[in-house]
Scaffold this motif. Structure first.
Motif, PDB file in Angstrom:
ATOM      1  N   LYS A 209       0.764  -1.274  -0.021  1.00  8.49           N
ATOM      2  CA  LYS A 209       0.002   0.087   0.218  1.00  8.49           C
ATOM      3  C   LYS A 209       0.836   1.244  -0.065  1.00  8.49           C
ATOM      4  CE  LYS A 209      -3.782   2.396   2.196  1.00  8.49           C
ATOM      5  NZ  LYS A 209      -4.843   1.998   3.602  1.00  8.49           N
ATOM      6  N   TYR A 210       2.013   1.361   0.786  1.00 14.11           N
ATOM      7  CA  TYR A 210       2.744   2.520   0.729  1.00 14.11           C
ATOM      8  C   TYR A 210       3.526   2.571  -0.393  1.00 14.11           C
ATOM      9  CZ  TYR A 210       7.437   4.622   1.556  1.00 14.11           C
ATOM     10  OH  TYR A 210       8.581   5.155   1.477  1.00 14.11           O
ATOM     11  N   LEU A 211       4.019   1.745  -1.311  1.00 13.95           N
ATOM     12  CA  LEU A 211       4.559   1.886  -2.520  1.00 13.95           C
ATOM     13  C   LEU A 211       3.510   2.223  -3.817  1.00 13.95           C
ATOM     14  CD1 LEU A 211       7.088  -1.249  -2.565  1.00 13.95           C
ATOM     15  CD2 LEU A 211       7.617   1.113  -2.397  1.00 13.95           C
ATOM     16  N   THR A 212       2.333   1.709  -3.616  1.00 15.40           N
ATOM     17  CA  THR A 212       1.300   2.048  -4.554  1.00 15.40           C
ATOM     18  C   THR A 212       0.932   3.476  -4.185  1.00 15.40           C
ATOM     19  OG1 THR A 212       0.385  -0.034  -4.307  1.00 15.40           O
ATOM     20  CG2 THR A 212      -0.912   1.558  -5.201  1.00 15.40           C
ATOM     21  N   LYS A 213       0.928   4.005  -2.985  1.00 16.60           N
ATOM     22  CA  LYS A 213       0.616   5.422  -2.735  1.00 16.60           C
ATOM     23  C   LYS A 213       1.793   6.415  -3.245  1.00 16.60           C
ATOM     24  CE  LYS A 213      -1.509   6.360   1.260  1.00 16.60           C
ATOM     25  NZ  LYS A 213      -2.055   6.230   2.510  1.00 16.60           N
ATOM     26  N   LYS A 214       2.901   5.811  -2.955  1.00 14.56           N
ATOM     27  CA  LYS A 214       4.266   6.340  -3.516  1.00 14.56           C
ATOM     28  C   LYS A 214       4.249   6.596  -5.073  1.00 14.56           C
ATOM     29  CE  LYS A 214       9.053   6.505  -2.771  1.00 14.56           C
ATOM     30  NZ  LYS A 214      10.181   5.747  -2.027  1.00 14.56           N
ATOM     31  N   PHE A 215       3.722   5.632  -5.761  1.00 10.88           N
ATOM     32  CA  PHE A 215       3.746   5.581  -7.213  1.00 10.88           C
ATOM     33  C   PHE A 215       2.648   6.643  -7.717  1.00 10.88           C
ATOM     34  CE2 PHE A 215       1.483   4.165 -10.930  1.00 10.88           C
ATOM     35  CZ  PHE A 215       2.523   4.058 -12.016  1.00 10.88           C
ATOM     36  N   LEU A 216       1.351   6.788  -7.036  1.00 12.77           N
ATOM     37  CA  LEU A 216       0.453   7.496  -7.485  1.00 12.77           C
ATOM     38  C   LEU A 216       0.849   8.936  -7.110  1.00 12.77           C
ATOM     39  CD1 LEU A 216      -2.791   5.705  -5.831  1.00 12.77           C
ATOM     40  CD2 LEU A 216      -2.054   5.871  -8.442  1.00 12.77           C
ATOM     41  N   LYS A 217       1.607   9.150  -6.003  1.00 13.30           N
ATOM     42  CA  LYS A 217       2.080  10.583  -5.715  1.00 13.30           C
ATOM     43  C   LYS A 217       2.851  10.804  -6.770  1.00 13.30           C
ATOM     44  CE  LYS A 217       2.675  14.068  -3.212  1.00 13.30           C
ATOM     45  NZ  LYS A 217       1.437  15.249  -2.878  1.00 13.30           N
ATOM     46  N   LYS A 218       3.749  10.273  -7.378  1.00 14.58           N
ATOM     47  CA  LYS A 218       4.874  10.435  -8.160  1.00 14.58           C
ATOM     48  C   LYS A 218       4.357  10.735  -9.549  1.00 14.58           C
ATOM     49  CE  LYS A 218       8.766   8.363 -10.436  1.00 14.58           C
ATOM     50  NZ  LYS A 218       9.530   6.936 -10.850  1.00 14.58           N
ATOM     51  N   ASN A 219       3.406   9.951  -9.908  1.00 15.75           N
ATOM     52  CA  ASN A 219       2.555  10.204 -11.155  1.00 15.75           C
ATOM     53  C   ASN A 219       1.348  11.016 -11.198  1.00 15.75           C
ATOM     54  OD1 ASN A 219       4.262   8.558 -12.797  1.00 15.75           O
ATOM     55  ND2 ASN A 219       3.236   6.912 -11.645  1.00 15.75           N
ATOM     56  N   GLN A 220       1.402  11.891  -9.796  1.00 13.85           N
ATOM     57  CA  GLN A 220       0.145  12.933  -9.807  1.00 13.85           C
ATOM     58  C   GLN A 220      -1.300  12.319 -10.003  1.00 13.85           C
ATOM     59  OE1 GLN A 220       1.347  16.078 -12.371  1.00 13.85           O
ATOM     60  NE2 GLN A 220       3.295  16.728 -11.204  1.00 13.85           N
ATOM     61  N   MET A 221      -1.659  11.033  -9.464  1.00 19.49           N
ATOM     62  CA  MET A 221      -2.821  10.543  -9.646  1.00 19.49           C
ATOM     63  C   MET A 221      -3.208  10.515  -8.206  1.00 19.49           C
ATOM     64  SD  MET A 221      -2.462   7.618 -12.474  1.00 19.49           S
ATOM     65  CE  MET A 221      -0.815   6.838 -12.070  1.00 19.49           C
ATOM     66  N   ARG A 222      -2.561  10.928  -7.043  1.00 24.33           N
ATOM     67  CA  ARG A 222      -3.087  10.799  -5.569  1.00 24.33           C
ATOM     68  C   ARG A 222      -4.325  11.544  -5.525  1.00 24.33           C
ATOM     69  NH1 ARG A 222      -3.880   8.515  -1.689  1.00 24.33           N
ATOM     70  NH2 ARG A 222      -3.090   8.707   0.346  1.00 24.33           N
ATOM     71  N   GLU A 223      -4.709  12.630  -6.050  1.00 19.90           N
ATOM     72  CA  GLU A 223      -5.806  13.323  -5.887  1.00 19.90           C
ATOM     73  C   GLU A 223      -7.076  12.622  -6.479  1.00 19.90           C
ATOM     74  OE1 GLU A 223      -4.078  15.958  -8.127  1.00 19.90           O
ATOM     75  OE2 GLU A 223      -2.580  16.520  -6.551  1.00 19.90           O
ATOM     76  N   TRP A 224      -6.925  11.643  -7.197  1.00 21.99           N
ATOM     77  CA  TRP A 224      -8.160  11.037  -7.938  1.00 21.99           C
ATOM     78  C   TRP A 224      -8.284   9.574  -7.645  1.00 21.99           C
ATOM     79  CZ3 TRP A 224      -4.800  13.887 -11.196  1.00 21.99           C
ATOM     80  CH2 TRP A 224      -5.477  15.085 -11.597  1.00 21.99           C
ATOM     81  N   LEU A 225      -7.144   8.860  -7.151  1.00 20.01           N
ATOM     82  CA  LEU A 225      -7.454   7.415  -6.839  1.00 20.01           C
ATOM     83  C   LEU A 225      -7.026   7.271  -5.278  1.00 20.01           C
ATOM     84  CD1 LEU A 225      -5.547   6.215  -9.926  1.00 20.01           C
ATOM     85  CD2 LEU A 225      -7.827   6.150  -9.572  1.00 20.01           C
ATOM     86  N   ARG A 226      -7.684   6.174  -4.664  1.00 24.49           N
ATOM     87  CA  ARG A 226      -7.257   5.872  -3.293  1.00 24.49           C
ATOM     88  C   ARG A 226      -7.036   4.128  -3.344  1.00 24.49           C
ATOM     89  NH1 ARG A 226     -12.581   5.715   0.394  1.00 24.49           N
ATOM     90  NH2 ARG A 226     -13.704   4.822  -1.495  1.00 24.49           N
ATOM     91  N   VAL A 227      -6.193   3.913  -2.363  1.00 26.23           N
ATOM     92  CA  VAL A 227      -5.941   2.376  -2.079  1.00 26.23           C
ATOM     93  C   VAL A 227      -6.992   1.958  -1.005  1.00 26.23           C
ATOM     94  CG1 VAL A 227      -4.224   0.625  -1.774  1.00 26.23           C
ATOM     95  CG2 VAL A 227      -3.479   3.038  -2.873  1.00 26.23           C
ATOM     96  N   VAL A 228      -7.593   0.926  -1.382  1.00 31.81           N
ATOM     97  CA  VAL A 228      -8.720   0.519  -0.543  1.00 31.81           C
ATOM     98  C   VAL A 228      -8.574  -1.141  -0.322  1.00 31.81           C
ATOM     99  CG1 VAL A 228     -11.092   0.067   0.034  1.00 31.81           C
ATOM    100  CG2 VAL A 228     -10.357   2.209  -1.018  1.00 31.81           C
ATOM    101  N   SER A 229      -8.395  -1.592   1.073  1.00 39.34           N
ATOM    102  CA  SER A 229      -8.309  -3.032   1.022  1.00 39.34           C
ATOM    103  C   SER A 229      -9.989  -3.413   0.871  1.00 39.34           C
ATOM    104  CB  SER A 229      -7.795  -3.165   2.432  1.00 39.34           C
ATOM    105  OG  SER A 229      -7.712  -4.557   2.894  1.00 39.34           O
ATOM    106  N   THR A 230      -9.860  -4.508   0.094  1.00 37.93           N
ATOM    107  CA  THR A 230     -11.218  -5.259   0.018  1.00 37.93           C
ATOM    108  C   THR A 230     -11.154  -6.445   0.567  1.00 37.93           C
ATOM    109  OG1 THR A 230     -10.422  -5.796  -2.325  1.00 37.93           O
ATOM    110  CG2 THR A 230     -11.953  -3.869  -2.201  1.00 37.93           C
ATOM    111  N   ASP A 231     -10.085  -7.119   0.734  1.00 40.90           N
ATOM    112  CA  ASP A 231      -9.925  -8.474   1.167  1.00 40.90           C
ATOM    113  C   ASP A 231      -8.693  -8.558   1.999  1.00 40.90           C
ATOM    114  OD1 ASP A 231     -10.268 -11.159   1.342  1.00 40.90           O
ATOM    115  OD2 ASP A 231     -10.123 -11.602  -0.687  1.00 40.90           O
TER     116      ASP A 231
END
Length: 127
Positions: free
Chosen positions: A84-106
């Motif tokens: 989750k940490y690495l995914t959020k880091k990737f989203l921030k780097k690619n400026q997608m953090r404002e539109w996407l979030r990481v949710v645990s579904t299982d």
């Protein structure tokens, strides 16, 4: 004189039953917002195994499952929270953090979802 004792450190690799985590990015990928190849390369470059980045070896394996899913299988101790940490880091780097979030579904699955903007728009309309 006391005898000198030299203790040799034994490096033993702790083998753990393989753990498998799945990251589902099908929603943003279907909308052509999310680049799966760049995300996979980012994970390969940034996942640390035994304190070293970029050296996954046979301990951690990444593979695509169907369309919009990436599975991470590890035979060494590995945290779902680290993904989750690495995914959020990737989203921030690619400026997608404002539109996407990481949710645990299982217990072993994360999903990338869009923020629900309908509540924000309703609140602004009432003001």
């Amino acid at each position: 004189m006391a005898p000198s004792v030299v203790s040799a450190k034994k490096q033993t690799k702790v083998k753990v039953a393989p753990t498998k985590f799945v990251i589902d990015y099908s929603g943003p990928a279907n909308d052509k917002i999310f680049d799966a190849a760049a995300y996979e390369k980012f994970l390969v470059d940034h996942i640390k195994v035994e304190g070293k980045t970029g050296q996954l070896g046979d301990d951690v394996k990444l593979q695509r499952e169907g369309s919009g899913k990436l599975s991470v299988t590890s035979t060494v101790p590995f945290s779902k929270r680290y993904l989750k940490y690495l995914t959020k880091k990737f989203l921030k780097k690619n400026q997608m953090r404002e539109w996407l979030r990481v949710v645990s579904t299982d217990k072993s699955t994360y999903t990338l979802r869009f923020y629900n903007l309908s509540f924000d728009q309703e609140a602004e309309a009432q003001d």
